[in-house]
Design a protein around this motif. Structure first.
Motif, PDB file in Angstrom:
ATOM      1  N   ARG A 106       0.839  -1.200   0.000  1.00 12.05           N
ATOM      2  CA  ARG A 106       0.000   0.000   0.000  1.00 12.05           C
ATOM      3  C   ARG A 106       0.874   1.250   0.000  1.00 12.05           C
ATOM      4  NH1 ARG A 106      -5.119   1.222  -1.101  1.00 12.05           N
ATOM      5  NH2 ARG A 106      -5.800   2.933   0.148  1.00 12.05           N
ATOM      6  N   ARG A 107       0.526   2.212  -0.835  1.00 18.39           N
ATOM      7  CA  ARG A 107       1.249   3.479  -0.884  1.00 18.39           C
ATOM      8  C   ARG A 107       0.571   4.497   0.025  1.00 18.39           C
ATOM      9  NH1 ARG A 107       3.721   4.257  -6.798  1.00 18.39           N
ATOM     10  NH2 ARG A 107       4.345   2.103  -7.061  1.00 18.39           N
ATOM     11  N   VAL A 108       1.273   5.555   0.324  1.00 16.95           N
ATOM     12  CA  VAL A 108       0.729   6.609   1.182  1.00 16.95           C
ATOM     13  C   VAL A 108      -0.440   7.288   0.470  1.00 16.95           C
ATOM     14  CG1 VAL A 108       1.219   8.798   2.318  1.00 16.95           C
ATOM     15  CG2 VAL A 108       2.939   6.990   2.319  1.00 16.95           C
ATOM     16  N   ASP A 109      -1.544   7.408   1.165  1.00 16.18           N
ATOM     17  CA  ASP A 109      -2.752   8.041   0.633  1.00 16.18           C
ATOM     18  C   ASP A 109      -2.957   9.342   1.409  1.00 16.18           C
ATOM     19  OD1 ASP A 109      -5.354   8.857   0.007  1.00 16.18           O
ATOM     20  OD2 ASP A 109      -6.149   6.815   0.006  1.00 16.18           O
ATOM     21  N   VAL A 110      -2.549  10.447   0.800  1.00 14.20           N
ATOM     22  CA  VAL A 110      -2.588  11.740   1.475  1.00 14.20           C
ATOM     23  C   VAL A 110      -4.017  12.145   1.821  1.00 14.20           C
ATOM     24  CG1 VAL A 110      -2.028  14.198   1.252  1.00 14.20           C
ATOM     25  CG2 VAL A 110      -0.449  12.477   0.377  1.00 14.20           C
ATOM     26  N   GLU A 111      -4.956  11.883   0.931  1.00 11.40           N
ATOM     27  CA  GLU A 111      -6.349  12.249   1.202  1.00 11.40           C
ATOM     28  C   GLU A 111      -6.900  11.462   2.391  1.00 11.40           C
ATOM     29  OE1 GLU A 111     -10.504  13.062  -1.209  1.00 11.40           O
ATOM     30  OE2 GLU A 111      -9.119  11.562  -2.003  1.00 11.40           O
ATOM     31  N   ALA A 112      -6.564  10.195   2.474  1.00 10.02           N
ATOM     32  CA  ALA A 112      -7.019   9.377   3.604  1.00 10.02           C
ATOM     33  C   ALA A 112      -6.350   9.827   4.901  1.00 10.02           C
ATOM     34  CB  ALA A 112      -6.737   7.906   3.349  1.00 10.02           C
ATOM     35  N   LEU A 113      -5.074  10.182   4.833  1.00 16.94           N
ATOM     36  CA  LEU A 113      -4.393  10.696   6.024  1.00 16.94           C
ATOM     37  C   LEU A 113      -5.047  11.984   6.517  1.00 16.94           C
ATOM     38  CD1 LEU A 113      -0.635  10.059   5.164  1.00 16.94           C
ATOM     39  CD2 LEU A 113      -2.088   8.791   6.759  1.00 16.94           C
ATOM     40  N   GLN A 114      -5.445  12.844   5.581  1.00 15.15           N
ATOM     41  CA  GLN A 114      -6.146  14.074   5.955  1.00 15.15           C
ATOM     42  C   GLN A 114      -7.491  13.740   6.595  1.00 15.15           C
ATOM     43  OE1 GLN A 114      -5.088  17.426   5.764  1.00 15.15           O
ATOM     44  NE2 GLN A 114      -6.889  17.608   7.072  1.00 15.15           N
ATOM     45  N   ALA A 115      -8.174  12.747   6.065  1.00 22.19           N
ATOM     46  CA  ALA A 115      -9.457  12.338   6.637  1.00 22.19           C
ATOM     47  C   ALA A 115      -9.271  11.801   8.053  1.00 22.19           C
ATOM     48  CB  ALA A 115     -10.121  11.283   5.752  1.00 22.19           C
ATOM     49  N   LEU A 116      -8.244  11.011   8.270  1.00 20.70           N
ATOM     50  CA  LEU A 116      -7.962  10.504   9.613  1.00 20.70           C
ATOM     51  C   LEU A 116      -7.694  11.657  10.577  1.00 20.70           C
ATOM     52  CD1 LEU A 116      -5.640   7.485   8.743  1.00 20.70           C
ATOM     53  CD2 LEU A 116      -7.978   7.361   9.616  1.00 20.70           C
ATOM     54  N   ASP A 117      -6.942  12.642  10.106  1.00 15.47           N
ATOM     55  CA  ASP A 117      -6.648  13.814  10.930  1.00 15.47           C
ATOM     56  C   ASP A 117      -7.922  14.600  11.221  1.00 15.47           C
ATOM     57  OD1 ASP A 117      -4.676  15.562  12.239  1.00 15.47           O
ATOM     58  OD2 ASP A 117      -5.258  17.002  10.690  1.00 15.47           O
ATOM     59  N   ASP A 118      -8.744  14.815  10.188  1.00 12.24           N
ATOM     60  CA  ASP A 118     -10.005  15.535  10.382  1.00 12.24           C
ATOM     61  C   ASP A 118     -10.881  14.814  11.403  1.00 12.24           C
ATOM     62  OD1 ASP A 118      -9.275  17.476   8.562  1.00 12.24           O
ATOM     63  OD2 ASP A 118     -10.558  16.727   6.944  1.00 12.24           O
ATOM     64  N   CYS A 119     -10.931  13.519  11.301  1.00 16.22           N
ATOM     65  CA  CYS A 119     -11.747  12.725  12.219  1.00 16.22           C
ATOM     66  C   CYS A 119     -11.248  12.899  13.655  1.00 16.22           C
ATOM     67  CB  CYS A 119     -11.697  11.264  11.794  1.00 16.22           C
ATOM     68  SG  CYS A 119     -12.865  10.232  12.656  1.00 16.22           S
ATOM     69  N   SER A 120      -9.947  12.841  13.830  1.00 17.54           N
ATOM     70  CA  SER A 120      -9.392  12.977  15.182  1.00 17.54           C
ATOM     71  C   SER A 120      -9.576  14.388  15.735  1.00 17.54           C
ATOM     72  CB  SER A 120      -7.915  12.593  15.203  1.00 17.54           C
ATOM     73  OG  SER A 120      -7.142  13.559  14.523  1.00 17.54           O
ATOM     74  N   ARG A 121      -9.761  15.359  14.854  1.00 22.12           N
ATOM     75  CA  ARG A 121      -9.969  16.753  15.287  1.00 22.12           C
ATOM     76  C   ARG A 121     -11.448  17.119  15.410  1.00 22.12           C
ATOM     77  NH1 ARG A 121      -5.318  20.085  14.683  1.00 22.12           N
ATOM     78  NH2 ARG A 121      -3.594  18.945  13.755  1.00 22.12           N
ATOM     79  N   GLY A 122     -12.315  16.119  15.287  1.00 21.69           N
ATOM     80  CA  GLY A 122     -13.738  16.380  15.467  1.00 21.69           C
ATOM     81  C   GLY A 122     -14.425  16.977  14.252  1.00 21.69           C
ATOM     82  N   LYS A 123     -13.912  16.670  13.052  1.00 19.61           N
ATOM     83  CA  LYS A 123     -14.508  17.155  11.807  1.00 19.61           C
ATOM     84  C   LYS A 123     -14.963  15.959  10.966  1.00 19.61           C
ATOM     85  CE  LYS A 123     -11.190  20.942  11.663  1.00 19.61           C
ATOM     86  NZ  LYS A 123     -10.099  21.514  10.881  1.00 19.61           N
ATOM     87  N   PRO A 124     -15.968  15.242  11.434  1.00 21.36           N
ATOM     88  CA  PRO A 124     -16.359  14.010  10.747  1.00 21.36           C
ATOM     89  C   PRO A 124     -17.006  14.219   9.381  1.00 21.36           C
ATOM     90  CG  PRO A 124     -17.909  14.482  12.501  1.00 21.36           C
ATOM     91  CD  PRO A 124     -16.783  15.471  12.632  1.00 21.36           C
ATOM     92  N   ALA A 125     -17.627  15.362   9.153  1.00 14.48           N
ATOM     93  CA  ALA A 125     -18.343  15.574   7.886  1.00 14.48           C
ATOM     94  C   ALA A 125     -17.420  15.476   6.677  1.00 14.48           C
ATOM     95  CB  ALA A 125     -19.061  16.920   7.904  1.00 14.48           C
ATOM     96  N   SER A 126     -16.202  15.956   6.815  1.00 15.07           N
ATOM     97  CA  SER A 126     -15.271  15.882   5.687  1.00 15.07           C
ATOM     98  C   SER A 126     -14.531  14.548   5.645  1.00 15.07           C
ATOM     99  CB  SER A 126     -14.266  17.040   5.754  1.00 15.07           C
ATOM    100  OG  SER A 126     -13.526  16.980   6.957  1.00 15.07           O
ATOM    101  N   ALA A 127     -14.414  13.887   6.781  1.00 22.20           N
ATOM    102  CA  ALA A 127     -13.636  12.648   6.856  1.00 22.20           C
ATOM    103  C   ALA A 127     -14.425  11.406   6.467  1.00 22.20           C
ATOM    104  CB  ALA A 127     -13.093  12.487   8.276  1.00 22.20           C
ATOM    105  N   ILE A 128     -15.669  11.334   6.871  1.00 17.71           N
ATOM    106  CA  ILE A 128     -16.452  10.111   6.696  1.00 17.71           C
ATOM    107  C   ILE A 128     -16.573   9.666   5.240  1.00 17.71           C
ATOM    108  CG2 ILE A 128     -18.783   9.139   6.949  1.00 17.71           C
ATOM    109  CD1 ILE A 128     -18.897  10.541   9.691  1.00 17.71           C
ATOM    110  N   PRO A 129     -16.929  10.545   4.300  1.00 21.37           N
ATOM    111  CA  PRO A 129     -17.051  10.073   2.907  1.00 21.37           C
ATOM    112  C   PRO A 129     -15.743   9.501   2.349  1.00 21.37           C
ATOM    113  CG  PRO A 129     -18.093  12.217   3.168  1.00 21.37           C
ATOM    114  CD  PRO A 129     -17.350  11.939   4.436  1.00 21.37           C
TER     115      PRO A 129
END
Length: 89
Positions: free
Chosen positions: A45-68
């Motif tokens: 598996r290669r690094v997925d920058v968009e998924a990493l951003q989603a994980l970060d958003d989720c941990s920061r309490g921004k689920p609306a952008s991370a969940i999709p």
């Protein structure tokens, strides 16, 4: 009297919203756990920058952008997200 009614109405409307936000955060945490366990560390598996951003958003309490994003990555890996349904903000 009108102020009291307005305050009561605002409180009544905010309770379901707070519950929905809490549910979204919990769902986002579930998706993050599944992504980390089954997708992020998969062999080759290669690094997925968009998924990493989603994980970060989720941990920061921004689920609306991370969940999709996390739902899509899990489905792409043939993993059904909890509940199996699409996120509906």
């Amino acid at each position: 009297m009108k102020r009291i009614l307005l305050v009561l109405a605002a409180m009544a409307l905010s309770a379901p919203l707070a519950q929905a936000q809490s549910d979204d955060k919990a769902y986002c945490a579930q998706l993050s756990e599944l992504y980390r366990k089954y997708v992020q560390n998969a062999t080759g598996r290669r690094v997925d920058v968009e998924a990493l951003q989603a994980l970060d958003d989720c941990s920061r309490g921004k689920p609306a952008s991370a969940i999709p994003v996390l739902e899509k990555r899990l489905r792409d890996a043939k993993i059904t997200p909890p509940g199996g349904g699409e996120f509906k903000p």
